[in-house]
Design a protein around this motif. Sequence first.
Motif, PDB file in Angstrom:
ATOM      1  N   LEU A 214       0.863  -1.183   0.000  1.00  0.00           N
ATOM      2  CA  LEU A 214       0.000   0.000   0.000  1.00  0.00           C
ATOM      3  C   LEU A 214       0.905   1.241   0.000  1.00  0.00           C
ATOM      4  O   LEU A 214       1.476   1.607   1.021  1.00  0.00           O
ATOM      5  N   VAL A 215       1.036   1.871  -1.159  1.00  0.00           N
ATOM      6  CA  VAL A 215       1.919   3.021  -1.316  1.00  0.00           C
ATOM      7  C   VAL A 215       1.167   4.291  -0.940  1.00  0.00           C
ATOM      8  O   VAL A 215       0.102   4.582  -1.477  1.00  0.00           O
ATOM      9  N   VAL A 216       1.741   5.047  -0.011  1.00  0.00           N
ATOM     10  CA  VAL A 216       1.148   6.312   0.410  1.00  0.00           C
ATOM     11  C   VAL A 216       1.459   7.406  -0.594  1.00  0.00           C
ATOM     12  O   VAL A 216       0.590   8.182  -0.994  1.00  0.00           O
ATOM     13  N   SER A 217       2.724   7.488  -1.011  1.00  0.00           N
ATOM     14  CA  SER A 217       3.134   8.498  -1.982  1.00  0.00           C
ATOM     15  C   SER A 217       4.504   8.158  -2.529  1.00  0.00           C
ATOM     16  O   SER A 217       5.238   7.344  -1.956  1.00  0.00           O
ATOM     17  N   THR A 218       4.844   8.762  -3.658  1.00  0.00           N
ATOM     18  CA  THR A 218       6.182   8.668  -4.216  1.00  0.00           C
ATOM     19  C   THR A 218       6.681  10.079  -4.499  1.00  0.00           C
ATOM     20  O   THR A 218       5.889  10.997  -4.739  1.00  0.00           O
ATOM     21  N   SER A 219       7.994  10.245  -4.461  1.00  0.00           N
ATOM     22  CA  SER A 219       8.585  11.561  -4.678  1.00  0.00           C
ATOM     23  C   SER A 219       9.909  11.410  -5.406  1.00  0.00           C
ATOM     24  O   SER A 219      10.804  10.696  -4.934  1.00  0.00           O
ATOM     25  N   ASP A 220      10.038  12.062  -6.573  1.00  0.00           N
ATOM     26  CA  ASP A 220      11.295  12.037  -7.313  1.00  0.00           C
ATOM     27  C   ASP A 220      12.312  12.944  -6.630  1.00  0.00           C
ATOM     28  O   ASP A 220      11.988  14.073  -6.240  1.00  0.00           O
ATOM     29  N   THR A 221      13.538  12.474  -6.476  1.00  0.00           N
ATOM     30  CA  THR A 221      14.596  13.320  -5.942  1.00  0.00           C
ATOM     31  C   THR A 221      15.770  13.365  -6.911  1.00  0.00           C
ATOM     32  O   THR A 221      15.963  12.457  -7.724  1.00  0.00           O
ATOM     33  N   TYR A 222      16.568  14.426  -6.812  1.00  0.00           N
ATOM     34  CA  TYR A 222      17.605  14.729  -7.790  1.00  0.00           C
ATOM     35  C   TYR A 222      18.874  15.199  -7.098  1.00  0.00           C
ATOM     36  O   TYR A 222      18.923  15.337  -5.877  1.00  0.00           O
ATOM     37  N   VAL A 223      19.896  15.476  -7.925  1.00  0.00           N
ATOM     38  CA  VAL A 223      21.069  16.220  -7.483  1.00  0.00           C
ATOM     39  C   VAL A 223      20.821  17.682  -7.833  1.00  0.00           C
ATOM     40  O   VAL A 223      20.569  18.013  -8.991  1.00  0.00           O
ATOM     41  N   ALA A 224      20.874  18.548  -6.833  1.00  0.00           N
ATOM     42  CA  ALA A 224      20.651  19.988  -7.039  1.00  0.00           C
ATOM     43  C   ALA A 224      21.999  20.704  -6.934  1.00  0.00           C
ATOM     44  O   ALA A 224      22.593  20.772  -5.856  1.00  0.00           O
ATOM     45  N   PHE A 225      22.484  21.239  -8.050  1.00  0.00           N
ATOM     46  CA  PHE A 225      23.792  21.901  -8.107  1.00  0.00           C
ATOM     47  C   PHE A 225      23.664  23.389  -7.790  1.00  0.00           C
ATOM     48  O   PHE A 225      22.700  24.044  -8.200  1.00  0.00           O
TER      49      PHE A 225
END
Length: 269
Positions: A214-225
């Motif tokens: 049961l997935v509550v949410s997903t969030s894309d994360t990155y490298v922020a320069f």
Amino acid sequence: MALTTLFYCIPAFGEAQSSANTGQGVAEPLLMLTLENPPLAYTHEDGSVTGVLVQVIREAARRTGHEVEFRIDPWKRVIREVSEGNADAAFNAGVTEERKSWGMYGETVLIDETFVFFSRGPKALTRTLDEAAQLRVGIQLGYYYGERFDQMLKDRPFHAVEVNQTIPRNLRLLGADRIDVFVGDLLPTLYYIKKLGLEDEISIVTEKESGLPLVVSTSDTYVAFSRRSVDPAYVETFDKALQSVKASDTFDTILGSYQLNVPELPETP
């Protein structure tokens, strides 16, 4: 944790660059920051910084001709140091309008953070959480769980909500039957379940409809320069290198070395 199966791919991205600013000569180390969040990034017992994302970023940077120095800091300090140009990048960072004012993002997702429910022993709930009024829910202080679930927290349909600072604390509360479910970031929570020897006690809650987590949410994360210390051209170069790492089996090899019991996830949360 050394990877013996990786190959040098610098020629695919041009000659080595001296720094993220100049693009000439011998590369100087980039300084990248994040928070303590095993197995994604954490301080090893010998004092070095390691983790799944650390290894992925190190390999991507190597393919551009750079080495990377990593540092673990509280998240607010991470943001301040990178925004002021005292460090070159923050990683495992979501995209916000405020961060785009000081940070540059590539197109390649570093990792999809996935938040799921954990329980003591097997448990199944409806996708729409019709059982909310009977649930005592554990969450972590300062975490954003997505628009839908955060609205539920504001509306307070749950029997009780307990806010704690750490994953181990929430796992102990589950074990003591103080809460019914804990909303945890999948990989870090699996890491602590393994570390604490709770594999036979703590389970991922499944959907009644599909039997999948049961997935509550997903969030894309990155490298922020940092805009103050990094040339935009390097961001593009690094992004291509990261894309090549993600397209290979490198990420799965690194994650597999941690021997976490990662389940199949539904395509759409």
